[in-house]
Every structure is written in C-alpha cells, then in structure tokens.
Write an enzyme that holds these catalytic residues in place. Structure first.
Site, PDB file in Angstrom:
ATOM      1  N   HIS A   1      -7.161 -18.812  60.049  1.00  0.00           N
ATOM      2  CA  HIS A   1      -6.047 -17.855  59.961  1.00  0.00           C
ATOM      3  C   HIS A   1      -6.487 -16.403  59.833  1.00  0.00           C
ATOM      4  O   HIS A   1      -5.660 -15.530  59.633  1.00  0.00           O
ATOM      5  CB  HIS A   1      -5.093 -18.187  58.804  1.00  0.00           C
ATOM      6  CG  HIS A   1      -4.603 -19.593  58.822  1.00  0.00           C
ATOM      7  ND1 HIS A   1      -3.961 -20.137  59.914  1.00  0.00           N
ATOM      8  CD2 HIS A   1      -4.663 -20.575  57.898  1.00  0.00           C
ATOM      9  CE1 HIS A   1      -3.651 -21.393  59.648  1.00  0.00           C
ATOM     10  NE2 HIS A   1      -4.061 -21.693  58.443  1.00  0.00           N
TER      11      HIS A   1
ATOM     12  N   ARG B   1      32.347  -2.109  54.352  1.00  0.00           N
ATOM     13  CA  ARG B   1      31.547  -3.259  54.766  1.00  0.00           C
ATOM     14  C   ARG B   1      31.906  -4.458  53.905  1.00  0.00           C
ATOM     15  O   ARG B   1      31.954  -4.373  52.680  1.00  0.00           O
ATOM     16  CB  ARG B   1      30.049  -2.922  54.635  1.00  0.00           C
ATOM     17  CG  ARG B   1      29.625  -1.756  55.518  1.00  0.00           C
ATOM     18  CD  ARG B   1      29.602  -2.134  56.969  1.00  0.00           C
ATOM     19  NE  ARG B   1      28.660  -3.186  57.229  1.00  0.00           N
ATOM     20  CZ  ARG B   1      27.386  -2.972  57.542  1.00  0.00           C
ATOM     21  NH1 ARG B   1      26.915  -1.754  57.647  1.00  0.00           N
ATOM     22  NH2 ARG B   1      26.583  -3.988  57.763  1.00  0.00           N
TER      23      ARG B   1
ATOM     24  N   PRO C   1       4.939 -10.468  51.126  1.00  0.00           N
ATOM     25  CA  PRO C   1       4.815  -9.034  50.926  1.00  0.00           C
ATOM     26  C   PRO C   1       6.136  -8.296  51.113  1.00  0.00           C
ATOM     27  O   PRO C   1       6.683  -8.261  52.206  1.00  0.00           O
ATOM     28  CB  PRO C   1       3.819  -8.602  52.009  1.00  0.00           C
ATOM     29  CG  PRO C   1       3.270  -9.845  52.595  1.00  0.00           C
ATOM     30  CD  PRO C   1       4.260 -10.918  52.321  1.00  0.00           C
ATOM     31  N   GLU C   2       6.650  -7.749  50.050  1.00  0.00           N
ATOM     32  CA  GLU C   2       7.741  -6.793  50.142  1.00  0.00           C
ATOM     33  C   GLU C   2       7.117  -5.432  49.879  1.00  0.00           C
ATOM     34  O   GLU C   2       5.901  -5.309  49.824  1.00  0.00           O
ATOM     35  CB  GLU C   2       8.839  -7.125  49.117  1.00  0.00           C
ATOM     36  CG  GLU C   2       9.487  -8.481  49.371  1.00  0.00           C
ATOM     37  CD  GLU C   2      10.659  -8.766  48.439  1.00  0.00           C
ATOM     38  OE1 GLU C   2      11.336  -7.812  48.015  1.00  0.00           O
ATOM     39  OE2 GLU C   2      10.885  -9.939  48.129  1.00  0.00           O
TER      40      GLU C   2
ATOM     41  N   ARG D   1       1.135 -17.929  58.629  1.00  0.00           N
ATOM     42  CA  ARG D   1       2.400 -18.206  59.321  1.00  0.00           C
ATOM     43  C   ARG D   1       2.623 -17.333  60.552  1.00  0.00           C
ATOM     44  O   ARG D   1       3.606 -17.490  61.242  1.00  0.00           O
ATOM     45  CB  ARG D   1       3.562 -18.082  58.337  1.00  0.00           C
ATOM     46  CG  ARG D   1       3.785 -19.385  57.590  1.00  0.00           C
ATOM     47  CD  ARG D   1       4.661 -19.204  56.377  1.00  0.00           C
ATOM     48  NE  ARG D   1       3.856 -18.933  55.210  1.00  0.00           N
ATOM     49  CZ  ARG D   1       4.346 -18.855  53.985  1.00  0.00           C
ATOM     50  NH1 ARG D   1       5.625 -19.002  53.774  1.00  0.00           N
ATOM     51  NH2 ARG D   1       3.553 -18.632  52.976  1.00  0.00           N
TER      52      ARG D   1
END
Length: 284
Positions: free
Chosen positions: A91, A152, A2-3, A110
């Site tokens: 899970h 940067r 999931p983003e 996970r």
DNA sequence: AAAAGGACCTGGTGGC
DNA sequence: TGCCACCAGGTCCTTT
C-alpha cells in the site's frame, strides 16, 4: 480518517523536512487512486523545489513555484518521511524522492486519496475552487453560517460536513462540535438562529484547535509523519460512544444515521431539535 | 436549485 | 477454523 486536524498535523510534521528541498523524481507503484495518478506525474515534478507545504481544507498543497503538488489522503492515507532506500511496504503507492536522500512516502490501503500535479492557479483548480471557508479563518463566522444555511432543509450535521459550506469538517468533528454546541445533528440548517450558528462556529473552531494541539485522532490507522498516533481520540465525547453515558448529564448517547453516516448525540444536551416534536427549537 | 443516493476500496469485525 | 456479509470513511458524480 484524516480530517482537518490530522491533515494539519501531517503538514506541520513534514514541512520542515521538505521546505526548500529539490525533488529528484517520483516512484508511482500504484496509480489507481481515487483519481488516477497521471503517467506524466514523475516527469512533471522532477527537478522542482518545494517552497512551502500548505493546506486547503483536507488538501495538502506543495508549492513548487511553477506549479503545485496536490495531495488528498482520502480516508486511510498517510505520509511518512523515510530514507529513500527503505523498502516499500504493501500500500505504499507513491514516493516523492528528494535529492537529499529522503522520500515522502504515500500509503493508502483504501486508495481513496489523490496525488496530482497542476500548473493552474491553485485557487482555480476544480477540486479547490468550490470549497467553502477555512473553519479556522476569520471568514467563517456565525453570520456567514446563518446566511448560507438560510432556507436549507438539510440536517445541520450534513450541512457542516459539506465542503462547499465549510471545508475540513468530517464525521468525527461534526459530531463533536454539535455536541459541544448543544445542537441536535438532525436539526434542519435553515431553522437555526443566528445565535445557534454562532455557537456552532465557535464549537467547530474549538474542537478543531484542540484536536490539532493533540495531534489529531487515531481511530484505526491515522498516524503522523513519524508513525505516531493522535491523542484527541481520548477526548471524544460522543463519537462512537452509542449506549455509553453522556459526559455532561449521564444520559445515554444515541446513534442516528444521517446522510448514510453514523451520527452520535446526547438527546438531553442536544435538544435544539426533537425528532418527536418535529420542529422544536429552544433558544440558546 | 437542492437533496438523496451510488460509487469508489480494503481491512477489520462479528456471525455462523 | 474459515467463510462471508457488513461497516467505516471523504468526495465526486448522477439521479430525482
């Protein structure tokens, strides 16, 4: 994985089921997530009414007026709306049980996610306080990216994946956005021109918007609240396509490791930085 | 201050 | 077939 688009897809899916609903309680079957679910969680949330389901970066925020439930799905987390009586599967670590008989079921093989309750002002929460702008908000502009990237040395791909700079951009969409912008992922952030930064911002926004419209990307395990996969996977131009032909020029997509993450790019279409020439930057 | 690296965790995959 | 090493991923923390 999931983003932002996947989290937004879930948010849109679950909010109509939960808005205005009262939480009867919570069942915590496995508290050992990325950070432990506190013992007091069930007690804290029971009796609360969900006013809205919001999102900040990849965090879901359930506003309960006197506090917030904060959920992060980590890398394998999903949320489903299910009948409270449906037997949990492996899970299924946590249920938010509602008075109207449904539950919000959190599954995370996970266990990289988090489920927390907080009464602190939500913007001040330690997990949210240092997040950069929302990529789809007006705060995220080329000017902003240019200013924050100045001096940067970090590769631009790592830079845009750092949630302190802009929140919600993970590995898949960072790769896709840089391809769309024609920028080499290893280009040092500080070497980009304002115009490069404008292109990157535009590309990030476009990729995220398109992905949201298609319900996110499903690589392995992402599904929405009803168990449906996302369809943006079919639109991926570089991610996971090492050795295949570039959709624009037919050249070979290459793989490169940056910050211990796989990066994919077209060496022809993304020439803003050449590893061989070290510091070559072409104008946009 | 910035950058790099480690830790967390499990399912899936590829090699033998 | 089974076993094993390895990879994927997002964040946070520690070390350099």
């Amino acid at each position: 994985m999931p983003e932002l688009p996947e989290v937004e897809t879930i948010r849109r899916g679950i909010e109509p089921h939960l808005r205005g609903r009262i939480i009867r309680g919570a069942i915590v079957r496995e508290p050992r997530l990325r950070r432990p679910v506190p013992d007091s969680f069930a007690e804290s949330v029971s009796g609360k009414t969900v006013q809205t389901v919001g999102r900040r970066g990849k965090y879901l925020l359930f506003d309960c007026a006197c506090g917030h439930i904060l959920i992060h799905l980590g890398m394998s987390g999903t949320l489903r709306i299910a009948p409270a009586k449906l037997p949990p599967q492996k899970h299924d670590h946590l249920d938010l049980v509602f008075r109207h008989g449904v539950c919000l079921r959190y599954r995370d093989p996970r266990r990289f996610g988090s489920v927390l309750w907080t009464q602190a002002p939500i913007r001040e929460h330690p997990l949210l306080a240092n997040l950069g702008p929302e990529p789809l908000s007006n705060d995220f502009t080329g000017k902003f990216l240019y200013a924050s990237a100045k001096k940067r040395q970090q590769a631009i791909k790592i830079f845009i994946m750092d949630s302190r700079n802009v929140t919600g951009v993970g590995n898949i969409y960072a790769n896709e956005a840089l391809f769309l912008a024609g920028i080499h992922p290893a280009c040092p952030a500080g070497q980009l021109s304002l115009q490069h930064c404008r292109r990157i911002v535009k590309a990030i926004r476009k990729v995220l918007r398109t992905a949201i419209a298609q319900g996110g990307s499903t690589l392995r395990d992402f599904t929405d609240h009803e168990g449906n996969p996302g369809y943006f996977t079919q639109s991926l131009q570089v991610y996971g396509r090492a050795g295949e032909a570039c959709v624009q020029c037919g050249g070979k997509i290459q793989r490169l490791e940056l910050g211990q993450r796989a990066s994919y790019f077209c060496p022809v279409c993304q020439q803003s930085y050449s590893l061989r020439n070290d510091k070559k930057i072409t104008s946009p």
